[in-house]
Design an enzyme around this catalytic site. Structure first.
Site, PDB file in Angstrom:
ATOM      1  N   LYS A  13      11.975  -1.949  -2.007  1.00 53.83           N
ATOM      2  CA  LYS A  13      11.945  -0.943  -0.929  1.00 53.83           C
ATOM      3  C   LYS A  13      12.129  -1.596   0.436  1.00 53.83           C
ATOM      4  CE  LYS A  13       7.973   1.081  -1.481  1.00 53.83           C
ATOM      5  NZ  LYS A  13       7.381   0.566  -2.735  1.00 53.83           N
ATOM      6  N   ARG A  88       2.118   8.535  -1.265  1.00 49.47           N
ATOM      7  CA  ARG A  88       1.905   7.937  -2.577  1.00 49.47           C
ATOM      8  C   ARG A  88       1.301   8.947  -3.554  1.00 49.47           C
ATOM      9  NH1 ARG A  88       0.641   2.263  -2.914  1.00 49.47           N
ATOM     10  NH2 ARG A  88       2.467   1.128  -2.198  1.00 49.47           N
ATOM     11  N   ARG A 127       6.164 -14.180  -6.270  1.00 52.54           N
ATOM     12  CA  ARG A 127       6.482 -14.230  -4.842  1.00 52.54           C
ATOM     13  C   ARG A 127       5.549 -15.161  -4.068  1.00 52.54           C
ATOM     14  NH1 ARG A 127       8.340 -10.557  -0.704  1.00 52.54           N
ATOM     15  NH2 ARG A 127       6.187 -10.486  -0.010  1.00 52.54           N
ATOM     16  N   ARG A 160       0.368 -13.666  -1.699  1.00 55.55           N
ATOM     17  CA  ARG A 160      -0.362 -12.566  -1.064  1.00 55.55           C
ATOM     18  C   ARG A 160      -1.458 -12.069  -2.006  1.00 55.55           C
ATOM     19  NH1 ARG A 160       3.804  -8.230   1.175  1.00 55.55           N
ATOM     20  NH2 ARG A 160       2.645  -7.006  -0.315  1.00 55.55           N
ATOM     21  N   ARG A 171      -1.914  -2.723  -9.704  1.00 51.64           N
ATOM     22  CA  ARG A 171      -1.105  -1.933  -8.769  1.00 51.64           C
ATOM     23  C   ARG A 171      -0.120  -1.039  -9.511  1.00 51.64           C
ATOM     24  NH1 ARG A 171       1.559  -6.175  -4.952  1.00 51.64           N
ATOM     25  NH2 ARG A 171       2.563  -4.475  -3.838  1.00 51.64           N
TER      26      ARG A 171
END
Ligand SMILES: [Zn+2]
Length: 214
Positions: A13, A88, A127, A160, A171
């Site tokens: 996104k 969301r 990541r 992160r 998530r």
């Protein structure tokens, strides 16, 4: 042109939003970025947001709606905006509808990036971000030359807090549980545009452009 950009975390996104920003001069409104900024500043809102985000949960609707309302009220987007990470939930979508009425905005397109979850888990938990310059790497797809060190500035790379494998799985579960109803909601209203997110970022963007017809 006002756009809602949807898709699970890690679907790209952010990249698509950047492309939309540079091509059409849209302003990106990312609830994730807004919350991360608050967390960095250790504001009251940041402390509350961190409590939910670190365990892979969504920040509650009322808090999220407030931060979006505040941002949209600034009305500083002459060419339009992209909502990234909001709404969301169906509750948030309904709030957005009344917010748009109240502020005189119209949503022109609701775009959903459709991707395979197994690929996502790999992509996301790999990541790494540079603490100094913010450059991003991926253990699998785009590793740094020296492990844990930024190629550009030599800064330390970190993961992160919401990108550890456990947090990623939670998530995605949270995403499915809470956002699927939203996808169904927009599908029923005939507003949802599905884009295949399992292709190169450029091809995804071409598909988006086609759908926007501009
Ligand atoms: Zn760096």
């Amino acid at each position: 042109m006002n756009i809602i950009l949807m898709g699970p975390p890690g679907a790209g996104k952010g990249t698509q939003a950047e492309k939309l920003v540079s091509k059409y001069g849209l302003v990106q409104i990312s609830t994730g970025d807004m919350f991360r900024k608050e967390m960095k500043e250790d504001s009251k809102l940041g402390v509350i947001a961190k409590f939910f985000i670190q365990y892979g949960h969504l920040v509650p609707d009322d808090i999220t709606i407030d931060i979006v309302r505040e941002r949209l009220s600034k009305n500083d987007f002459p060419n339009g905006f992209i909502l990234d990470g909001f709404p969301r939930t169906v509750v948030q979508a309904r709030s957005l509808e009344s917010l748009c009425k109240e502020l005189g905005f119209k949503i022109d397109a609701i775009i959903n990036l459709d991707v395979d979850f197994d690929k996502l888990i790999k992509r996301l938990s790999g990541r790494r971000v540079c603490r100094e310059c913010g450059a991003t790497y991926n253990l699998e797809f785009k590793p740094s030359k020296k492990p844990g060190i930024c190629d550009i500035c030599g800064g330390e790379l970190y993961q992160r807090i919401d990108e550890s494998e456990d947090a990623v799985k939670i998530r995605l579960q949270t995403y499915t549980r809470q956002t699927r109803p939203l996808i169904d909601y927009y599908t029923m209203k005939g507003q949802l545009i599905n884009i295949n997110g399992d292709q190169s970022m450029d091809d995804v963007f071409k598909d988006i452009e086609k759908c926007l017809g501009v």
